[in-house]
Each structure stands twice: as structure tokens, then as C-alpha cells.
Write an enzyme that holds these catalytic residues in place. Structure first.
Site, PDB file in Angstrom:
ATOM      1  N   ASP A 140       0.774  -1.009   0.030  1.00 52.90           N
ATOM      2  CA  ASP A 140      -0.252   0.122   0.066  1.00 52.90           C
ATOM      3  C   ASP A 140       0.886   1.381  -0.061  1.00 52.90           C
ATOM      4  O   ASP A 140       1.527   1.545   0.896  1.00 52.90           O
ATOM      5  CB  ASP A 140      -0.803  -0.076   1.330  1.00 52.90           C
ATOM      6  CG  ASP A 140      -1.880   1.262   1.304  1.00 52.90           C
ATOM      7  OD1 ASP A 140      -1.706   2.229   0.456  1.00 52.90           O
ATOM      8  OD2 ASP A 140      -2.610   1.375   2.413  1.00 52.90           O
TER       9      ASP A 140
ATOM     10  N   LYS B  94       2.961  10.989  -3.457  1.00 51.93           N
ATOM     11  CA  LYS B  94       1.883  10.289  -4.106  1.00 51.93           C
ATOM     12  C   LYS B  94       1.007  11.640  -5.095  1.00 51.93           C
ATOM     13  O   LYS B  94       0.686  11.053  -5.953  1.00 51.93           O
ATOM     14  CB  LYS B  94       0.961   9.481  -3.243  1.00 51.93           C
ATOM     15  CG  LYS B  94       0.006   8.770  -3.745  1.00 51.93           C
ATOM     16  CD  LYS B  94      -0.627   7.636  -3.028  1.00 51.93           C
ATOM     17  CE  LYS B  94      -1.787   6.966  -3.315  1.00 51.93           C
ATOM     18  NZ  LYS B  94      -2.424   6.117  -2.363  1.00 51.93           N
TER      19      LYS B  94
ATOM     20  N   GLU C 205      -7.309   0.333  -4.713  1.00 49.85           N
ATOM     21  CA  GLU C 205      -7.497   0.213  -3.234  1.00 49.85           C
ATOM     22  C   GLU C 205      -8.782  -0.269  -2.665  1.00 49.85           C
ATOM     23  O   GLU C 205      -8.879  -1.027  -1.853  1.00 49.85           O
ATOM     24  CB  GLU C 205      -6.857   1.540  -2.689  1.00 49.85           C
ATOM     25  CG  GLU C 205      -5.621   1.962  -2.688  1.00 49.85           C
ATOM     26  CD  GLU C 205      -5.098   3.527  -2.462  1.00 49.85           C
ATOM     27  OE1 GLU C 205      -5.929   4.149  -2.215  1.00 49.85           O
ATOM     28  OE2 GLU C 205      -3.932   3.726  -2.788  1.00 49.85           O
TER      29      GLU C 205
ATOM     30  N   ASP D 288     -12.905   5.641   1.994  1.00 49.73           N
ATOM     31  CA  ASP D 288     -11.433   6.021   2.012  1.00 49.73           C
ATOM     32  C   ASP D 288     -10.902   7.274   2.409  1.00 49.73           C
ATOM     33  O   ASP D 288     -10.879   8.031   1.295  1.00 49.73           O
ATOM     34  CB  ASP D 288     -10.556   5.234   0.859  1.00 49.73           C
ATOM     35  CG  ASP D 288      -9.228   5.058   1.194  1.00 49.73           C
ATOM     36  OD1 ASP D 288      -8.653   5.575   2.156  1.00 49.73           O
ATOM     37  OD2 ASP D 288      -8.478   4.333   0.354  1.00 49.73           O
TER      38      ASP D 288
END
Length: 619
Positions: free
Chosen positions: A23, A87, A187, A211
């Protein structure tokens, strides 16, 4: 070189190899594997903790990097050389993130164009791919240390909304870290697998995955049928997360302290200390009613109700996204069978209660929300390793498919291990004014330069209307059917000019050749990426020279003689370094030319606007 056993049906390794699930997060990253008891487990190497902060400190003297917990301290001591939230930058151009420049304490190079962003540390330039590779390398090292075995294969997760460019950037980062990335998994799909949803082929369910991480929020509505995950809708905000909760607390403290913006500018490190204190306060208030602290005379106390009041607008924003996602999926809250909570920020009681109220049912948060995505990635890795015979694994394409771009680079459109049938596309443009034809060369393989890959087809898209460079929009679409037949179509969107070709991508390749291509891509990864970066810098330099030349020719009357002379000098310096210069040397010259000429472009724009507005009144 050791021979690696590859299962060609899935493009993955045979089961004796450990394949990890990763992850790669905005705030924290982690790695998981399937333990001997056949359960997914996150790796806590040498007691350093499960979560590896996605933070990199780059030593400006020797260029050495520190990743994770040890880098976190440098956020305060040396913010300009400490990279976080990388990211957010993956696969993005400066235009995508220019409004958030103040969020970063490090320098992001403003090329004022559509090229991908770069981070400048002293006289070195880093791409988000290189920086992400440093995080992945740390995860790889931790996994190898903990498992006492080499780790060369991984499944990496990305948000469901990541586009092709962001997914490919993630793959490239894995490759640069020495990992063969078997699959990029969404994800929400990973989180569902961790909860065991989708493991039973008989099961049919519709779920929502909420999320809320440190820097990003997304809601995905998934339909799971016959072990196949279909994303019905996704919504969210790539700049909304726990960081915003922290920022709300910081702003509250600053406002109450009466510090001016100018005073704060002088104390950049105070802002980082406040950021860490705010994060501490947020976590504390999940279980307590009051938080008390201070930083260099600034009162850092806050109670739970004030905190909830501050973050309510942000939580409401996430609920609006949920509403939009449901509308896009054509569903109502009552159609959702379960709500899975992912990301550390979902521990905040206000978040949990608000989501539960919105969907009208209790949320599912029995697994650690920080770990759930990595655990699911490990399960996906186990499926790819062929260890779970009960799960349907659709056919995949064994090698990547793509087109040649400037400088002889391979631009991947369908990555290897993509499920078939599949389709993907990307948009391109012309490099020269008045260009009316575009040669499209289709390649198969894993290397960064097309000369190391296998050519499948070539055709010309003719009749593009003559326009300035960069204006035509050419969509190149790849459609790979279940029989492995690839159709490549190119369309110029403004004129509708179209051309297509059909090829058989696997024709003539033996299993051994496919295996060798995969091995070569990993063993040459570092050199390939280094070469790609020099070629990209060179191409960017050529484009910069072309633009600057055209600008001076058309706007000489707005520049003084001295400005023209200095611009030409900078152009000559760039031109002379292009053939043999390193990536950093070329980018440094581009940066210098860009910085010097930016005010001229603004001046010309101002003149054009004042001419256009002459004699017009603004009401």
C-alpha cells in the site's frame, strides 16, 4: 543470472516465490504478505512499526536518502530537503498542482507547461517516480529483512480514480525500486478482499468503500459478482484528508495567537512543529475531550467539540462525494450491503458517525483501517501466485503494449498483467508547427526504450489539419480482445481524421522469450530509467528552445536589447549541453531559461489584454 520461474498464464511467479502486497500511501506506506498459517499479515520490521511514513529526507551534500520514521524528524529541522505527500505528484503536471504549491515545503519546479512535475533539491532534480521508488525500496528492504528472503515481486495498490499516467508512474517507481510489479490493484478492491468480500464466487454484493487517508479521500461503489469486482462509480477529492483536519487545527491556533502571516513566514519550522502537534491533537481527541500543549509560546489547546466544529465542513464534503457516487451508480443508500472504512482518518468519531448516519447502517471497521488495503494486496498477490485455486483469475496479457514517443521512448498504454478483454487510451499532440502526419509505432515489451522491445505494427495518421505545435489532439486507443487480437486506433479529435490497424501481440513469441523479456526488464531497470530521464530532459530542452525561439521572433519589440542578448545566451547554454549533458545539468539550464523569460511572457500578455480591453468599460 538465476532463472526465475514464471507462470505464463498469469504473467506471475510460481508459488514458491513470496509476492508481497504494498500500500503506497500519501501519508504512510506498508507492506504485507501471506504468512505460513495462510493469513495476510503486515510486516513490522525490527520493531520500527507497521507504518512507514511516506517521507524522504535528501541530504543536499551527498544526495543520500533517509526514508520513513527517521526522515520524519527532518520535517522540522530541514523542511526544504524533506519530501512528503509525493503520491500527490505522481503522473501530474505542474498545472495540476499549482494551486497547492504552498502546501509543500520543498521546491516544485514550475515549467509553466504540461510536462510532469519535478522536485528540485539544491542542484539536483527528482521526479515523483524516483522519490516513490525510494519509499518502495525501503519497504522492499524491510520485507526482506523481516522475511529473511529476497523479495522481487509485488502487487501495488492505487486509488480507483488514478488515471493511466498515474498508474504507469506507480509501475515505473516499482520497477526502479527493483520490483516486478505483477499488478496494480484498486485500493477499494484490495480493502474488500481483506474483509473476505469477493472470495466466494457465489456471493453477489454491492458495497461502498469510504477511504479517508492523510491526503486524499475517495468513495468507491463496487459490485462484486462471480468473484469479479466492478467499479460502478468513484468520487472523491485528491486534496482532502486528515492533513486538512490538521490544517484546520493549525489555523485555529494561529488565529487565536494573533501571529501575522509575515511572522509565520520567518518561522517555517514552527509551521512543521505545529503540523505534528495538530496531528497529535487530532489522534488524542478521538478518545479524549481535551488536548493541551504549547509551541514556543503559542497556545495549542483545543477541545473535542471545537475540533468537530472545525472539521465538519470537510466531513460534509466527503458526504457530498458519497451522494454523487451513488447518483452516478444509479443507487440509493439502502442499496448498499456494507460500508468498509479505510484510512487512518476514519478513526475520528465524527467521520464514523456521519458516514453511518448517511448510509443508514453501521460501518464495517473491524480491521485496522491503516492496514486493510495492504492486507488485501497480499491476498491479491497470493491469488496471482496461484495459491488460491477457488478464485477465478481472468486471462491477462503477458507483456506491456505501447507506442513510441519522442526520443525513442516506450509509452505503455496496456501494462502487462492487464485482464483481457481490455481497452485503454492516451492523448498525444504534435511537436512541430504545421505537422500534418503522425507516425504511430506499436511495440510490445517491458523496456523503457523501444529499441529493446518488439515492434508489432506501424501506420501513419494522415491529414491532421495544419496547426501550431501542441494544438492537435490525437487519441490513441488500444483494444485487446479475449483472443489476444489488438486493435490500435488513432483519431484527431478536432478534424475527426481516423486510422486503425489490427495486430496479434503474442504471435511468434515463445514462452522462453517472454520470460527473458521479463527478466531483462528487471535486471536493466535502473539503467533504463536513468536513460529515459536523460532522453525526457533532452526532449523537454528541445521543446523549450523551440518555444523560446518562436517567442523572441514574434515579440522582439517587447524586449530590451539586453533581455534579448541574455535570453539568447541562456538558449545557447542549453543548446550546447543537450547532446552530452546529464539529466540534472539539462534541467538546470531549462530552469534558468524558464525563470528568466517568464516575466516577458507576462508582459506580452498584459499588453495583449490592455489592447483587447481598450475603449471597453468594465461594469
Amino acid at each position: 543470472m538465476a532463472k526465475i520461474s514464471i507462470n505464463l498464464a498469469t504473467g506471475s511467479l510460481q508459488k514458491e516465490d513470496i509476492i508481497v502486497g504494498i500500500d503506497l500511501g500519501t501519508t504512510n506506506s506498508l507492506v504485507a504478505f501471506i504468512n505460513p498459517e495462510n493469513h495476510p499479515q503486515v510486516i513490522n520490521d525490527a520493531g520500527k512499526g507497521v507504518l512507514v511514513p511516506s517521507i524522504i529526507h535528501l541530504n543536499p551534500q551527498n544526495g543520500e536518502s533517509i526514508v520513513g520514521n527517521d526522515a520524519k524528524a527532518h520535517l522540522i529541522e530541514d523542511p526544504e530537503h524533506t519530501i512528503f505527500s509525493v503520491k500527490r505528484l505522481l503522473g501530474r503536471s505542474y498545472k495540476d498542482i499549482e494551486h497547492y504549491q504552498n502546501f509543500f515545503s520543498y521546491k516544485i519546479v514550475d515549467d509553466d507547461n504540461e510536462t510532469l512535475v519535478k522536485v528540485k533539491i539544491e542542484d539536483k532534480y527528482y521526479s515523483p517516480i524516483e522519490l516513490s521508488a525510494m519509499i518502495l525500496k525501503e519497504l522492499k528492504a524491510r520485507a526482506e529483512h523481516a522475511l529473511k528472503t529476497p523479495v522481487n515481486r509485488a502487487v501495488i495498490t492505487v486509488p480507483a480514480y488514478f488515471n493511466d499516467s498515474q498508474r504507469q508512474a506507480t509501475r515505473d517507481a516499482g520497477k526502479l525500486a527493483g520490483l516486478d510489479v505483477l499488478r496494480i490493484v484498486n485500493e477499494p478492491t484490495s480493502a474488500s478482499l481483506a474483509y473476505g468480500i469477493g472470495l466466494n464466487p457465489e456471493e453477489e454484493r454491492t458495497i461502498a468503500v469510504y477511504d479517508l487517508g492523510g491526503g486524499t479521500f475517495d468513495i468507491s461503489i463496487l459490485k462484486i459478482q462471480n468473484g469479479i469486482f466492478e467499479v460502478l462509480a468513484t468520487n472523491g477529492d485528491t486534496f482532502l484528508g486528515g492533513d486538512d483536519f490538521d490544517r484546520a487545527i493549525i489555523e485555529f491556533w494561529i488565529k487565536r495567537s494573533g501571529l501575522t502571516a509575515e511572522e509565520l513566514k520567518q518561522y517555517k519550522e514552527i509551521r512543521q512543529v505545529l503540523r505534528l502537534k495538530a496531528e497529535e491533537a487530532k489522534k488524542h481527541l478521538s478518545f479524549n475531550e481535551q488536548y493541551n500543549n504549547d509551541v514556543q509560546g503559542i497556545d495549542c489547546s483545543i477541545d473535542k467539540s471545537t475540533f468537530e466544529e472545525l472539521i465538519k465542513p470537510k466531513v460534509d464534503q466527503t458526504l457530498s462525494c458519497c451522494k454523487n457516487a451513488l447518483a452516478d451508480a444509479g443507487l440509493k443508500p439502502e442499496n448498499i450491503d456494507s460500508i468498509i472504512m479505510v484510512g487512518g482518518s476514519t478513526r475520528t468519531p465524527l467521520v464514523k458517525n456521519s458516514v453511518s448516519t448517511f448510509f443508514g447502517k453501521s460501518v464495517n471497521d473491524s480491521l485496522n483501517p491503516d492496514e486493510v488495503v495492504a492486507l488485501g494486496a497480499a491476498i491479491q498477490a497470493d491469488i496471482l501466485a496461484g495459491n488460491r485455486k477457488d478464485i477465478l483469475l481472468l486471462d491477462v496479457t503477458p507483456l506491456s503494449l505501447g507506442v513510441e514517443t519522442m526520443g525513442g521512448l516506450m509509452d505503455v498504454i496496456i501494462p502487462r498483467n492487464s485482464k483481457v478483454p481490455t481497452k485503454a487510451g492516451r492523448q498525444y499532440t504534435t511537436a512541430v508547427d504545421g505537422q500534418v502526419n503522425m507516425k504511430i509505432s506499436v511495440y510490445q515489451g517491458e523496456r523503457d526504450l523501444v529499441k529493446d522491445n518488439r515492434k508489432l505494427a506501424e501506420f501513419d495518421l494522415k491529414g491532421i489539419p495544419a496547426m501550431p505545435a501542441g494544438l492537435p489532439k490525437v487519441d490513441i486507443n488500444f483494444l485487446l480482445n479475449a483472443d489476444g487480437i489488438l486493435t490500435v486506433q488513432a483519431v484527431e479529435l478536432r478534424s475527426g481524421v481516423k486510422q486503425q490497424v489490427e495486430v496479434k501481440p503474442t504471435y511468434g513469441l515463445t514462452d522462453a522469450e517472454v520470460e527473458q523479456m521479463l527478466l531483462d526488464s528487471v535486471s536493466h531497470a535502473k539503467d533504463d530509467v536513468a536513460q529515459r530521464m536523460v532522453i525526457e530532459a533532452r526532449t523537454e530542452g528541445e521543446q523549450m528552445l523551440y518555444t523560446a525561439e518562436r517567442f523572441i521572433k514574434n515579440n522582439a519589440q517587447f524586449l530590451s536589447e539586453e533581455e534579448q542578448i541574455h535570453t539568447i545566451k541562456l538558449m545557447e547554454e542549453l543548446k550546447s549541453i543537450l547532446p552530452e549533458g546529464s539529466k540534472d545539468e539539462i534541467l538546470s539550464k531549462i530552469d534558468a531559461l524558464n525563470e528568466y523569460t517568464r516575466p516577458f511572457a507576462e508582459r506580452v500578455m498584459d499588453v495583449a489584454i490592455s489592447k483587447a480591453m481598450k475603449g471597453k468599460s468594465i461594469e
